[in-house]
Design an enzyme around this catalytic site. Structure first.
Site: not given
Ligand code: NAD
Length: 490
Positions: A151, A175, A178, A228, A283, A383
Protein backbone atom coordinates in the site's frame (compact mmCIF):
# COMPACT_ATOMS: atom_id res chain seq x y z
CA UNK A 1 -20.63 3.29 -6.08
CA UNK A 2 -19.46 0.90 -8.83
CA UNK A 3 -16.85 -1.75 -7.99
CA UNK A 4 -13.53 -0.96 -9.71
CA UNK A 5 -12.97 -2.78 -12.98
CA UNK A 6 -10.00 -4.84 -14.04
CA UNK A 7 -8.03 -3.90 -17.16
CA UNK A 8 -7.59 -6.99 -19.33
CA UNK A 9 -6.89 -7.25 -23.07
CA UNK A 10 -6.89 -3.47 -23.46
CA UNK A 11 -10.38 -3.12 -22.01
CA UNK A 12 -12.07 -2.30 -18.68
CA UNK A 13 -13.72 -5.52 -17.54
CA UNK A 14 -16.09 -6.03 -14.61
CA UNK A 15 -14.69 -8.43 -12.03
CA UNK A 16 -16.51 -11.70 -11.52
CA UNK A 17 -16.44 -10.78 -7.81
CA UNK A 18 -19.56 -9.22 -6.32
CA UNK A 19 -18.16 -8.61 -2.80
CA UNK A 20 -16.08 -5.50 -2.37
CA UNK A 21 -13.83 -3.70 0.11
CA UNK A 22 -14.12 0.04 0.62
CA UNK A 23 -11.14 2.20 -0.29
CA UNK A 24 -10.98 4.73 2.54
CA UNK A 25 -9.25 8.10 2.75
CA UNK A 26 -7.18 7.65 5.94
CA UNK A 27 -7.43 11.33 6.91
CA UNK A 28 -11.16 11.88 6.37
CA UNK A 29 -12.59 8.29 6.42
CA UNK A 30 -14.45 9.17 3.21
CA UNK A 31 -15.11 6.12 1.00
CA UNK A 32 -13.26 6.79 -2.23
CA UNK A 33 -14.12 3.62 -4.12
CA UNK A 34 -14.89 -0.07 -3.90
CA UNK A 35 -12.39 -2.71 -4.89
CA UNK A 36 -13.24 -6.35 -5.69
CA UNK A 37 -12.71 -8.36 -2.52
CA UNK A 38 -10.69 -11.00 -4.29
CA UNK A 39 -12.34 -14.07 -2.81
CA UNK A 40 -13.72 -15.20 -6.15
CA UNK A 41 -11.25 -13.69 -8.57
CA UNK A 42 -9.76 -16.98 -9.78
CA UNK A 43 -11.43 -16.57 -13.16
CA UNK A 44 -10.38 -12.87 -13.40
CA UNK A 45 -6.79 -14.01 -12.94
CA UNK A 46 -7.21 -16.91 -15.38
CA UNK A 47 -8.58 -14.64 -18.07
CA UNK A 48 -5.80 -12.03 -17.53
CA UNK A 49 -3.11 -14.73 -17.67
CA UNK A 50 -4.55 -16.37 -20.80
CA UNK A 51 -4.75 -12.99 -22.57
CA UNK A 52 -1.24 -12.00 -21.45
CA UNK A 53 0.07 -15.37 -22.55
CA UNK A 54 -1.44 -14.94 -26.01
CA UNK A 55 -0.11 -11.37 -26.27
CA UNK A 56 3.38 -12.63 -25.35
CA UNK A 57 3.67 -14.63 -28.59
CA UNK A 58 3.76 -11.54 -30.79
CA UNK A 59 5.07 -8.96 -28.27
CA UNK A 60 8.21 -11.00 -27.54
CA UNK A 61 9.07 -11.00 -31.26
CA UNK A 62 8.90 -7.21 -31.67
CA UNK A 63 12.42 -5.70 -31.78
CA UNK A 64 13.47 -4.19 -28.46
CA UNK A 65 13.96 -0.72 -30.04
CA UNK A 66 10.27 -0.76 -30.93
CA UNK A 67 9.19 -2.26 -27.61
CA UNK A 68 10.59 0.72 -25.69
CA UNK A 69 8.80 3.35 -27.82
CA UNK A 70 5.56 3.25 -25.75
CA UNK A 71 7.67 3.92 -22.64
CA UNK A 72 8.71 7.33 -24.01
CA UNK A 73 5.03 8.19 -24.41
CA UNK A 74 4.28 6.78 -20.94
CA UNK A 75 6.94 9.04 -19.42
CA UNK A 76 5.35 12.05 -21.09
CA UNK A 77 1.83 11.08 -19.95
CA UNK A 78 3.01 10.44 -16.37
CA UNK A 79 4.67 13.85 -16.33
CA UNK A 80 1.61 15.61 -17.72
CA UNK A 81 -0.63 13.89 -15.16
CA UNK A 82 1.75 13.80 -12.22
CA UNK A 83 -0.20 16.26 -10.08
CA UNK A 84 -3.44 14.32 -10.53
CA UNK A 85 -1.67 11.05 -9.67
CA UNK A 86 0.02 12.65 -6.65
CA UNK A 87 -3.31 13.92 -5.29
CA UNK A 88 -4.80 10.45 -5.70
CA UNK A 89 -1.87 8.92 -3.78
CA UNK A 90 -2.34 11.42 -0.96
CA UNK A 91 -6.09 10.83 -0.81
CA UNK A 92 -5.97 7.05 -0.62
CA UNK A 93 -2.58 6.50 1.04
CA UNK A 94 -2.35 9.53 3.32
CA UNK A 95 1.17 10.79 2.63
CA UNK A 96 1.79 14.50 2.04
CA UNK A 97 1.51 16.00 -1.44
CA UNK A 98 5.27 16.66 -1.50
CA UNK A 99 5.89 12.99 -0.69
CA UNK A 100 3.40 11.87 -3.35
CA UNK A 101 5.02 14.13 -5.96
CA UNK A 102 8.41 12.65 -5.10
CA UNK A 103 6.97 9.16 -5.48
CA UNK A 104 5.66 9.88 -8.98
CA UNK A 105 9.10 11.22 -9.97
CA UNK A 106 10.68 7.99 -8.75
CA UNK A 107 8.24 5.98 -10.90
CA UNK A 108 9.11 8.08 -13.95
CA UNK A 109 12.85 7.57 -13.36
CA UNK A 110 12.33 3.83 -13.75
CA UNK A 111 10.58 4.38 -17.07
CA UNK A 112 13.58 6.47 -18.18
CA UNK A 113 16.08 3.77 -17.21
CA UNK A 114 13.98 1.06 -18.87
CA UNK A 115 14.08 3.11 -22.11
CA UNK A 116 17.76 2.06 -22.16
CA UNK A 117 16.82 -1.62 -22.41
CA UNK A 118 18.19 -1.93 -25.96
CA UNK A 119 21.65 -1.39 -24.42
CA UNK A 120 20.99 -3.08 -21.07
CA UNK A 121 19.79 -6.30 -22.69
CA UNK A 122 22.93 -6.64 -24.87
CA UNK A 123 24.93 -9.70 -24.07
CA UNK A 124 28.28 -11.45 -24.49
CA UNK A 125 30.11 -12.95 -27.45
CA UNK A 126 33.36 -14.94 -27.48
CA UNK A 127 34.86 -15.49 -30.88
CA UNK A 128 36.92 -18.61 -31.57
CA UNK A 129 36.49 -20.42 -28.23
CA UNK A 130 37.98 -23.34 -30.17
CA UNK A 131 39.19 -23.27 -33.71
CA UNK A 132 36.30 -22.11 -35.90
CA UNK A 133 33.79 -22.12 -33.04
CA UNK A 134 32.06 -19.07 -31.55
CA UNK A 135 30.00 -18.88 -28.37
CA UNK A 136 27.52 -16.25 -27.33
CA UNK A 137 24.74 -15.58 -24.86
CA UNK A 138 21.39 -14.02 -25.61
CA UNK A 139 18.69 -12.80 -23.23
CA UNK A 140 15.14 -13.84 -23.98
CA UNK A 141 11.91 -12.91 -22.16
CA UNK A 142 10.16 -15.30 -19.77
CA UNK A 143 6.47 -14.96 -20.64
CA UNK A 144 3.73 -13.68 -18.36
CA UNK A 145 5.10 -11.87 -15.30
CA UNK A 146 3.12 -10.42 -12.38
CA UNK A 147 3.62 -7.81 -9.67
CA UNK A 148 1.95 -7.87 -6.24
CA UNK A 149 2.28 -4.45 -4.65
CA UNK A 150 2.05 -3.01 -1.11
CA UNK A 151 0.00 0.00 0.00
CA UNK A 152 2.77 2.44 0.85
CA UNK A 153 4.01 3.42 -2.64
CA UNK A 154 1.04 2.75 -4.93
CA UNK A 155 2.60 4.47 -7.97
CA UNK A 156 6.33 3.88 -7.61
CA UNK A 157 6.69 0.24 -6.63
CA UNK A 158 5.02 -1.38 -9.66
CA UNK A 159 7.45 0.71 -11.75
CA UNK A 160 10.45 -1.08 -10.21
CA UNK A 161 9.30 -3.94 -12.45
CA UNK A 162 6.73 -3.04 -15.11
CA UNK A 163 8.78 -0.97 -17.60
CA UNK A 164 11.71 -3.41 -17.55
CA UNK A 165 9.45 -6.47 -17.87
CA UNK A 166 7.69 -5.26 -20.99
CA UNK A 167 10.81 -3.72 -22.57
CA UNK A 168 12.42 -7.17 -22.24
CA UNK A 169 9.50 -8.67 -24.19
CA UNK A 170 7.34 -10.07 -21.38
CA UNK A 171 3.69 -9.37 -20.78
CA UNK A 172 2.59 -8.12 -17.37
CA UNK A 173 -0.16 -8.25 -14.76
CA UNK A 174 -0.31 -5.84 -11.81
CA UNK A 175 -2.23 -6.62 -8.63
CA UNK A 176 -2.25 -3.37 -6.64
CA UNK A 177 -2.81 -3.31 -2.89
CA UNK A 178 -6.55 -3.48 -2.22
CA UNK A 179 -6.03 -0.58 0.21
CA UNK A 180 -4.84 1.83 -2.52
CA UNK A 181 -6.08 0.68 -5.94
CA UNK A 182 -7.08 4.11 -7.27
CA UNK A 183 -3.57 5.32 -8.13
CA UNK A 184 -3.03 2.38 -10.49
CA UNK A 185 -6.49 2.97 -11.98
CA UNK A 186 -5.33 6.51 -12.90
CA UNK A 187 -2.10 5.15 -14.33
CA UNK A 188 -3.91 2.49 -16.35
CA UNK A 189 -6.05 5.19 -17.96
CA UNK A 190 -2.72 6.55 -19.24
CA UNK A 191 -1.47 3.09 -20.24
CA UNK A 192 -4.71 2.75 -22.20
CA UNK A 193 -3.59 5.69 -24.37
CA UNK A 194 -0.32 4.02 -25.40
CA UNK A 195 0.27 2.40 -28.71
CA UNK A 196 0.65 -1.01 -27.06
CA UNK A 197 -0.80 -4.28 -28.33
CA UNK A 198 -3.76 -5.42 -26.24
CA UNK A 199 -2.94 -7.78 -23.39
CA UNK A 200 0.67 -6.63 -22.90
CA UNK A 201 -0.17 -4.84 -19.61
CA UNK A 202 -3.11 -5.92 -17.46
CA UNK A 203 -4.55 -5.04 -14.06
CA UNK A 204 -6.37 -7.42 -11.72
CA UNK A 205 -7.72 -6.28 -8.35
CA UNK A 206 -8.14 -8.37 -5.23
CA UNK A 207 -6.51 -9.71 -2.10
CA UNK A 208 -5.01 -13.00 -0.96
CA UNK A 209 -7.03 -15.27 -3.25
CA UNK A 210 -6.06 -13.22 -6.28
CA UNK A 211 -2.41 -13.54 -5.21
CA UNK A 212 -2.80 -17.30 -4.75
CA UNK A 213 -4.34 -17.66 -8.21
CA UNK A 214 -1.29 -15.86 -9.69
CA UNK A 215 1.10 -17.99 -7.62
CA UNK A 216 -0.52 -21.21 -8.81
CA UNK A 217 -1.16 -20.44 -12.49
CA UNK A 218 1.33 -22.44 -14.55
CA UNK A 219 1.53 -19.76 -17.25
CA UNK A 220 2.77 -17.10 -14.81
CA UNK A 221 6.54 -17.39 -15.10
CA UNK A 222 7.74 -14.77 -12.63
CA UNK A 223 6.40 -12.84 -9.65
CA UNK A 224 7.71 -9.58 -8.23
CA UNK A 225 6.42 -9.01 -4.72
CA UNK A 226 6.86 -6.12 -2.31
CA UNK A 227 5.23 -6.13 1.13
CA UNK A 228 5.65 -7.51 4.64
CA UNK A 229 8.23 -10.19 5.43
CA UNK A 230 5.61 -12.71 6.47
CA UNK A 231 3.85 -12.50 3.09
CA UNK A 232 7.17 -12.22 1.18
CA UNK A 233 8.27 -15.56 2.63
CA UNK A 234 4.95 -17.13 1.70
CA UNK A 235 5.13 -15.79 -1.87
CA UNK A 236 8.72 -16.96 -2.22
CA UNK A 237 8.04 -20.49 -1.05
CA UNK A 238 4.69 -21.06 -2.81
CA UNK A 239 5.91 -19.44 -6.04
CA UNK A 240 9.16 -21.40 -6.02
CA UNK A 241 7.30 -24.65 -5.31
CA UNK A 242 5.33 -23.91 -8.47
CA UNK A 243 8.55 -23.42 -10.44
CA UNK A 244 8.35 -19.64 -10.79
CA UNK A 245 11.09 -17.07 -10.67
CA UNK A 246 10.46 -14.94 -7.57
CA UNK A 247 11.80 -11.67 -6.21
CA UNK A 248 10.12 -10.88 -2.87
CA UNK A 249 11.02 -7.69 -1.02
CA UNK A 250 9.93 -7.75 2.62
CA UNK A 251 9.76 -5.62 5.74
CA UNK A 252 12.47 -3.76 7.62
CA UNK A 253 13.68 -2.31 10.90
CA UNK A 254 16.26 0.23 9.86
CA UNK A 255 19.02 1.38 12.23
CA UNK A 256 20.80 4.72 12.05
CA UNK A 257 23.92 5.58 14.04
CA UNK A 258 24.75 9.19 14.83
CA UNK A 259 28.22 9.98 16.15
CA UNK A 260 29.10 13.16 18.09
CA UNK A 261 31.44 14.23 15.26
CA UNK A 262 28.47 14.57 12.86
CA UNK A 263 26.86 17.93 12.07
CA UNK A 264 24.30 17.49 14.85
CA UNK A 265 21.60 19.95 13.73
CA UNK A 266 21.67 18.86 10.09
CA UNK A 267 21.85 15.14 10.96
CA UNK A 268 18.95 15.41 13.43
CA UNK A 269 16.84 17.05 10.73
CA UNK A 270 17.69 14.37 8.17
CA UNK A 271 17.11 11.54 10.66
CA UNK A 272 13.71 12.84 11.79
CA UNK A 273 12.74 13.20 8.10
CA UNK A 274 13.66 9.55 7.71
CA UNK A 275 11.78 8.34 10.82
CA UNK A 276 8.64 10.43 10.38
CA UNK A 277 8.42 10.89 6.59
CA UNK A 278 5.37 9.08 5.17
CA UNK A 279 4.33 8.73 8.85
CA UNK A 280 7.03 6.08 9.23
CA UNK A 281 5.32 3.87 6.63
CA UNK A 282 8.38 3.48 4.43
CA UNK A 283 10.47 0.35 4.13
CA UNK A 284 13.49 2.69 4.33
CA UNK A 285 12.26 4.63 7.37
CA UNK A 286 14.88 4.86 10.11
CA UNK A 287 13.45 3.30 13.23
CA UNK A 288 16.20 2.57 15.77
CA UNK A 289 18.36 5.68 16.22
CA UNK A 290 21.63 4.81 17.95
CA UNK A 291 23.76 7.45 19.62
CA UNK A 292 27.35 6.79 20.64
CA UNK A 293 28.96 9.00 23.30
CA UNK A 294 26.14 11.55 23.31
CA UNK A 295 26.29 14.22 26.00
CA UNK A 296 22.64 15.07 25.48
CA UNK A 297 23.14 17.33 22.44
CA UNK A 298 22.02 14.75 19.87
CA UNK A 299 19.00 13.70 21.90
CA UNK A 300 17.91 17.32 22.29
CA UNK A 301 18.35 18.03 18.58
CA UNK A 302 16.31 14.95 17.61
CA UNK A 303 13.60 15.87 20.10
CA UNK A 304 13.34 19.48 18.87
CA UNK A 305 13.27 18.44 15.23
CA UNK A 306 10.60 15.76 15.86
CA UNK A 307 8.46 18.06 18.00
CA UNK A 308 8.47 20.74 15.31
CA UNK A 309 6.94 18.46 12.66
CA UNK A 310 3.37 19.29 11.73
CA UNK A 311 0.82 16.50 11.34
CA UNK A 312 -2.38 16.77 9.31
CA UNK A 313 -4.18 16.09 6.06
CA UNK A 314 -1.71 15.51 3.24
CA UNK A 315 -3.56 17.74 0.78
CA UNK A 316 -2.73 20.70 3.01
CA UNK A 317 0.59 21.92 1.55
CA UNK A 318 1.84 23.11 4.96
CA UNK A 319 1.83 19.82 6.81
CA UNK A 320 4.80 17.48 7.04
CA UNK A 321 3.22 14.20 8.12
CA UNK A 322 -0.05 12.49 7.23
CA UNK A 323 -2.11 9.73 8.87
CA UNK A 324 -1.54 5.97 9.06
CA UNK A 325 -3.18 3.89 6.38
CA UNK A 326 -5.99 2.32 8.45
CA UNK A 327 -7.54 2.65 11.88
CA UNK A 328 -6.23 -0.91 12.55
CA UNK A 329 -2.70 0.32 11.83
CA UNK A 330 -3.25 3.25 14.16
CA UNK A 331 -4.42 0.94 16.97
CA UNK A 332 -1.53 -1.46 16.33
CA UNK A 333 1.06 1.33 16.57
CA UNK A 334 -0.59 2.84 19.68
CA UNK A 335 -0.50 -0.62 21.23
CA UNK A 336 3.21 -1.02 20.37
CA UNK A 337 4.02 2.35 21.94
CA UNK A 338 2.28 1.23 25.15
CA UNK A 339 4.16 -2.05 24.97
CA UNK A 340 7.43 -0.10 24.79
CA UNK A 341 6.45 1.82 27.92
CA UNK A 342 5.55 -1.49 29.61
CA UNK A 343 8.98 -2.79 28.60
CA UNK A 344 10.50 0.05 30.62
CA UNK A 345 10.93 2.83 28.04
CA UNK A 346 10.60 6.51 28.80
CA UNK A 347 8.30 8.30 26.36
CA UNK A 348 10.14 11.47 25.41
CA UNK A 349 7.58 12.60 22.85
CA UNK A 350 4.07 11.12 22.79
CA UNK A 351 2.10 11.32 19.53
CA UNK A 352 -0.85 9.24 20.72
CA UNK A 353 -4.12 11.10 21.00
CA UNK A 354 -3.11 13.51 18.24
CA UNK A 355 -6.31 15.15 17.02
CA UNK A 356 -6.34 17.25 13.87
CA UNK A 357 -8.99 19.99 13.68
CA UNK A 358 -11.44 19.21 10.92
CA UNK A 359 -10.08 15.64 10.56
CA UNK A 360 -10.94 14.24 13.98
CA UNK A 361 -11.64 10.78 12.57
CA UNK A 362 -8.28 10.51 10.78
CA UNK A 363 -5.79 7.77 11.67
CA UNK A 364 -3.25 10.23 13.05
CA UNK A 365 -0.37 9.59 15.42
CA UNK A 366 2.08 12.43 15.98
CA UNK A 367 5.87 12.01 16.14
CA UNK A 368 6.77 9.74 19.05
CA UNK A 369 10.15 9.06 20.68
CA UNK A 370 10.86 6.23 23.11
CA UNK A 371 14.17 5.95 24.96
CA UNK A 372 15.63 3.39 27.35
CA UNK A 373 14.27 0.40 25.47
CA UNK A 374 15.68 -3.07 26.16
CA UNK A 375 17.75 -4.10 23.12
CA UNK A 376 16.04 -7.47 22.83
CA UNK A 377 12.55 -6.08 23.53
CA UNK A 378 9.68 -6.07 21.07
CA UNK A 379 9.88 -2.40 20.09
CA UNK A 380 13.55 -2.55 19.12
CA UNK A 381 13.08 -5.71 17.04
CA UNK A 382 9.59 -5.29 15.50
CA UNK A 383 8.82 -3.34 12.34
CA UNK A 384 6.46 -0.70 13.72
CA UNK A 385 5.60 0.99 10.39
CA UNK A 386 4.49 4.14 12.15
CA UNK A 387 5.98 7.45 13.36
CA UNK A 388 7.96 6.05 16.28
CA UNK A 389 11.67 6.56 16.97
CA UNK A 390 13.46 4.16 19.32
CA UNK A 391 16.41 6.03 20.80
CA UNK A 392 19.27 3.76 21.84
CA UNK A 393 22.54 4.74 23.53
CA UNK A 394 25.58 2.48 22.93
CA UNK A 395 29.20 2.92 23.96
CA UNK A 396 31.12 2.44 20.70
CA UNK A 397 30.83 2.16 16.93
CA UNK A 398 31.77 -1.53 17.28
CA UNK A 399 28.94 -2.27 19.69
CA UNK A 400 26.55 -0.31 17.44
CA UNK A 401 27.67 -2.44 14.48
CA UNK A 402 27.27 -5.64 16.54
CA UNK A 403 23.77 -4.57 17.46
CA UNK A 404 22.89 -3.77 13.83
CA UNK A 405 24.35 -6.99 12.52
CA UNK A 406 22.38 -9.10 14.98
CA UNK A 407 19.04 -7.90 13.51
CA UNK A 408 16.82 -10.13 11.37
CA UNK A 409 16.26 -7.55 8.63
CA UNK A 410 18.76 -5.87 6.33
CA UNK A 411 17.00 -3.28 4.22
CA UNK A 412 19.02 -0.22 5.21
CA UNK A 413 21.61 0.96 7.72
CA UNK A 414 22.94 4.53 7.98
CA UNK A 415 25.76 6.34 9.72
CA UNK A 416 26.09 10.06 10.44
CA UNK A 417 29.69 11.14 11.00
CA UNK A 418 32.49 13.37 9.74
CA UNK A 419 35.00 10.52 10.08
CA UNK A 420 36.00 8.91 6.78
CA UNK A 421 37.47 5.88 8.50
CA UNK A 422 34.30 5.20 10.52
CA UNK A 423 32.26 5.63 7.36
CA UNK A 424 34.49 3.22 5.44
CA UNK A 425 34.34 0.60 8.22
CA UNK A 426 30.57 0.98 8.46
CA UNK A 427 29.82 0.60 4.77
CA UNK A 428 32.07 -2.47 4.68
CA UNK A 429 30.75 -4.22 7.80
CA UNK A 430 27.08 -3.25 8.13
CA UNK A 431 24.85 -6.23 7.39
CA UNK A 432 22.33 -4.47 5.13
CA UNK A 433 21.80 -4.05 1.41
CA UNK A 434 21.25 -0.27 1.25
CA UNK A 435 23.77 1.86 3.12
CA UNK A 436 23.55 5.59 3.83
CA UNK A 437 26.50 7.70 4.93
CA UNK A 438 25.08 11.04 6.12
CA UNK A 439 21.92 10.02 4.25
CA UNK A 440 18.65 9.24 6.05
CA UNK A 441 16.75 7.36 3.34
CA UNK A 442 19.24 5.41 1.24
CA UNK A 443 16.78 4.75 -1.60
CA UNK A 444 18.66 3.55 -4.67
CA UNK A 445 18.09 5.51 -7.87
CA UNK A 446 16.42 3.58 -10.69
CA UNK A 447 19.73 2.53 -12.27
CA UNK A 448 20.74 0.68 -9.06
CA UNK A 449 19.10 -2.41 -7.55
CA UNK A 450 16.81 -1.92 -4.55
CA UNK A 451 19.11 -4.08 -2.52
CA UNK A 452 17.47 -5.50 0.63
CA UNK A 453 19.24 -8.32 2.51
CA UNK A 454 18.33 -11.01 5.07
CA UNK A 455 14.61 -11.08 5.93
CA UNK A 456 14.05 -7.91 3.91
CA UNK A 457 14.46 -9.85 0.68
CA UNK A 458 13.89 -13.34 -0.67
CA UNK A 459 15.40 -14.12 -4.03
CA UNK A 460 18.61 -13.01 -5.72
CA UNK A 461 17.79 -10.33 -8.31
CA UNK A 462 16.20 -7.16 -6.94
CA UNK A 463 13.94 -4.59 -8.57
CA UNK A 464 15.19 -1.69 -10.77
CA UNK A 465 18.03 -1.25 -13.24
CA UNK A 466 20.22 -4.06 -14.49
CA UNK A 467 18.91 -6.50 -11.85
CA UNK A 468 15.42 -6.06 -13.31
CA UNK A 469 16.70 -6.76 -16.83
CA UNK A 470 18.33 -9.96 -15.57
CA UNK A 471 15.23 -10.98 -13.61
CA UNK A 472 12.95 -10.52 -16.61
CA UNK A 473 15.11 -12.44 -19.07
CA UNK A 474 16.49 -15.95 -19.29
CA UNK A 475 19.89 -16.52 -20.77
CA UNK A 476 20.47 -18.78 -23.73
CA UNK A 477 24.00 -19.78 -24.65
CA UNK A 478 24.69 -20.68 -28.27
CA UNK A 479 27.82 -22.44 -29.54
CA UNK A 480 28.24 -22.30 -33.31
CA UNK A 481 30.52 -23.92 -35.83
CA UNK A 482 30.38 -23.05 -39.53
CA UNK A 483 33.00 -25.25 -41.25
CA UNK A 484 33.90 -23.89 -44.65
CA UNK A 485 33.62 -27.34 -46.20
CA UNK A 486 29.97 -27.56 -45.10
CA UNK A 487 29.07 -24.39 -46.99
CA UNK A 488 27.06 -24.99 -50.10
CA UNK A 489 29.22 -24.86 -53.13
CA UNK A 490 27.96 -22.67 -55.97
P1 NAD B 1 1.32 -6.73 2.91
O1 NAD B 1 2.33 -7.82 2.95
O2 NAD B 1 0.20 -6.77 3.89
O3 NAD B 1 0.60 -6.71 1.46
C1 NAD B 1 1.35 -6.65 0.27
C2 NAD B 1 0.54 -7.32 -0.85
O4 NAD B 1 0.34 -8.69 -0.52
C3 NAD B 1 -0.83 -6.71 -1.08
O5 NAD B 1 -1.05 -6.61 -2.47
C4 NAD B 1 -1.78 -7.71 -0.44
O6 NAD B 1 -3.01 -7.81 -1.13
C5 NAD B 1 -1.02 -9.02 -0.55
N1 NAD B 1 -1.27 -9.90 0.61
C6 NAD B 1 -1.50 -9.51 1.90
N2 NAD B 1 -1.63 -10.60 2.69
C7 NAD B 1 -1.47 -11.68 1.90
C8 NAD B 1 -1.51 -13.08 2.13
N3 NAD B 1 -1.72 -13.58 3.36
N4 NAD B 1 -1.32 -13.91 1.09
C9 NAD B 1 -1.10 -13.43 -0.15
N5 NAD B 1 -1.06 -12.10 -0.43
C10 NAD B 1 -1.25 -11.24 0.57
O7 NAD B 1 2.11 -5.36 2.98
P2 NAD B 1 1.53 -3.87 3.10
O8 NAD B 1 0.96 -3.68 4.46
O9 NAD B 1 0.69 -3.54 1.92
O10 NAD B 1 2.89 -3.02 2.96
C11 NAD B 1 3.72 -2.73 4.04
C12 NAD B 1 4.90 -3.67 4.12
O11 NAD B 1 5.63 -3.65 2.90
C13 NAD B 1 5.91 -3.29 5.20
O12 NAD B 1 6.34 -4.44 5.86
C14 NAD B 1 7.05 -2.67 4.41
O13 NAD B 1 8.31 -2.73 5.03
C15 NAD B 1 7.02 -3.48 3.17
N6 NAD B 1 7.67 -2.82 2.06
C16 NAD B 1 8.89 -3.28 1.67
C17 NAD B 1 9.58 -2.65 0.64
C18 NAD B 1 10.94 -3.13 0.22
O14 NAD B 1 11.43 -2.69 -0.79
N7 NAD B 1 11.55 -4.05 0.95
C19 NAD B 1 9.01 -1.54 0.01
C20 NAD B 1 7.75 -1.10 0.43
C21 NAD B 1 7.09 -1.75 1.45
Amino acid sequence: MEILKNYIDGDWIKSIESDSIAVINPATQEILGKVPHGKNTFSDVTSAVEIASKAFISWSKIPVMRRVQPLYKLKQLLEENSEDIARTITMECGKTLAESRGEVLRAIENVEVACGTPSLIQSEFSENIATGIDEFMIRQPLGVCACIAPFNFPAMIPFWFLPYAIACGNTFIIKPSEKVPLTMMKIFHLIDQLDLPKGVINLVHGGKDTVDALLDHPKVKAISFVGSTQVAKYIYSRGATNGKRIQAQGGAKNPVIILPDADIEMSAQIITDSVFGCAGQRCLAASNVITVGDNGKIKDALYESAKARSTGYGLDENIEMGPLITSESQSRVNHLIQKGINEGANILLDGRNTKIKGFEKGNFIGPTILEGLPLNGEIVTTEIFGPVMGLIELDSVDSALDFINSGRYGNMACLFTSSGSNARKFRNEANAGNIGINIGVAAPMAQFPFSGWNESFFGDLHGQGRHAIEFFTQTKVVIERWPKEWSRKF
